[in-house]
Motif scaffolding. Sequence first.
Motif, mmCIF file in Angstrom:
data_model
loop_
_atom_site.group_PDB
_atom_site.id
_atom_site.type_symbol
_atom_site.label_atom_id
_atom_site.label_comp_id
_atom_site.label_asym_id
_atom_site.label_seq_id
_atom_site.Cartn_x
_atom_site.Cartn_y
_atom_site.Cartn_z
ATOM 1 N N LEU A 87 -2.852 -2.450 -0.573
ATOM 2 C CA LEU A 87 -1.427 -2.649 -0.326
ATOM 3 C C LEU A 87 -0.619 -2.341 -1.578
ATOM 4 O O LEU A 87 0.420 -1.674 -1.508
ATOM 5 C CB LEU A 87 -1.143 -4.079 0.139
ATOM 6 N N THR A 88 -1.080 -2.786 -2.717
ATOM 7 C CA THR A 88 -0.365 -2.554 -3.973
ATOM 8 C C THR A 88 -0.196 -1.061 -4.238
ATOM 9 O O THR A 88 0.898 -0.600 -4.585
ATOM 10 C CB THR A 88 -1.116 -3.215 -5.142
ATOM 11 N N LEU A 89 -1.257 -0.295 -4.055
ATOM 12 C CA LEU A 89 -1.187 1.152 -4.270
ATOM 13 C C LEU A 89 -0.276 1.818 -3.245
ATOM 14 O O LEU A 89 0.486 2.739 -3.578
ATOM 15 C CB LEU A 89 -2.588 1.770 -4.226
ATOM 16 N N SER A 90 -0.335 1.354 -2.001
ATOM 17 C CA SER A 90 0.538 1.910 -0.963
ATOM 18 C C SER A 90 2.000 1.602 -1.263
ATOM 19 O O SER A 90 2.878 2.448 -1.065
ATOM 20 C CB SER A 90 0.173 1.348 0.406
ATOM 21 N N GLU A 91 2.264 0.393 -1.757
ATOM 22 C CA GLU A 91 3.623 0.025 -2.148
ATOM 23 C C GLU A 91 4.130 0.941 -3.257
ATOM 24 O O GLU A 91 5.274 1.412 -3.216
ATOM 25 C CB GLU A 91 3.640 -1.410 -2.688
ATOM 26 N N ASP A 92 3.292 1.198 -4.243
ATOM 27 C CA ASP A 92 3.660 2.090 -5.344
ATOM 28 C C ASP A 92 3.977 3.492 -4.815
ATOM 29 O O ASP A 92 4.950 4.114 -5.239
ATOM 30 C CB ASP A 92 2.542 2.171 -6.387
#
Length: 116
Positions: A87-92
Amino acid sequence: MGDYPKETGKEGGTLRRGWTAGKETAPGAYAKSLPVEKSGNYYIIRVINPVEYASYVEFGHRQTPGRFVPAIGKRLKSGWVNGQYFLTLSEDDLERIAPAVLQKRLDKLLREVFNG
């Protein structure tokens, strides 16, 4: 979302289906169905994954070295498993591409208004 880093060796399953609440819809269609809230100058979309272990995969977790896990047929070696940050990478990624996506959409809407 839906892109697993190559090193995980996974093709998807329960955790991946959790991002679309188990619905058999295309990710884009599901994303369009999410409610958007406005708070001041910000628009908020709440993204959740109800799968019980999602936070452990995202942020990492402790485990007991030496414990045998029948599901994988092995003993655990490390006391800590690093998070995958899906999720963190997708948010970025979304923050990086959002201005261009919004500009493209705005340009299209303006062309429709001014060109008939």
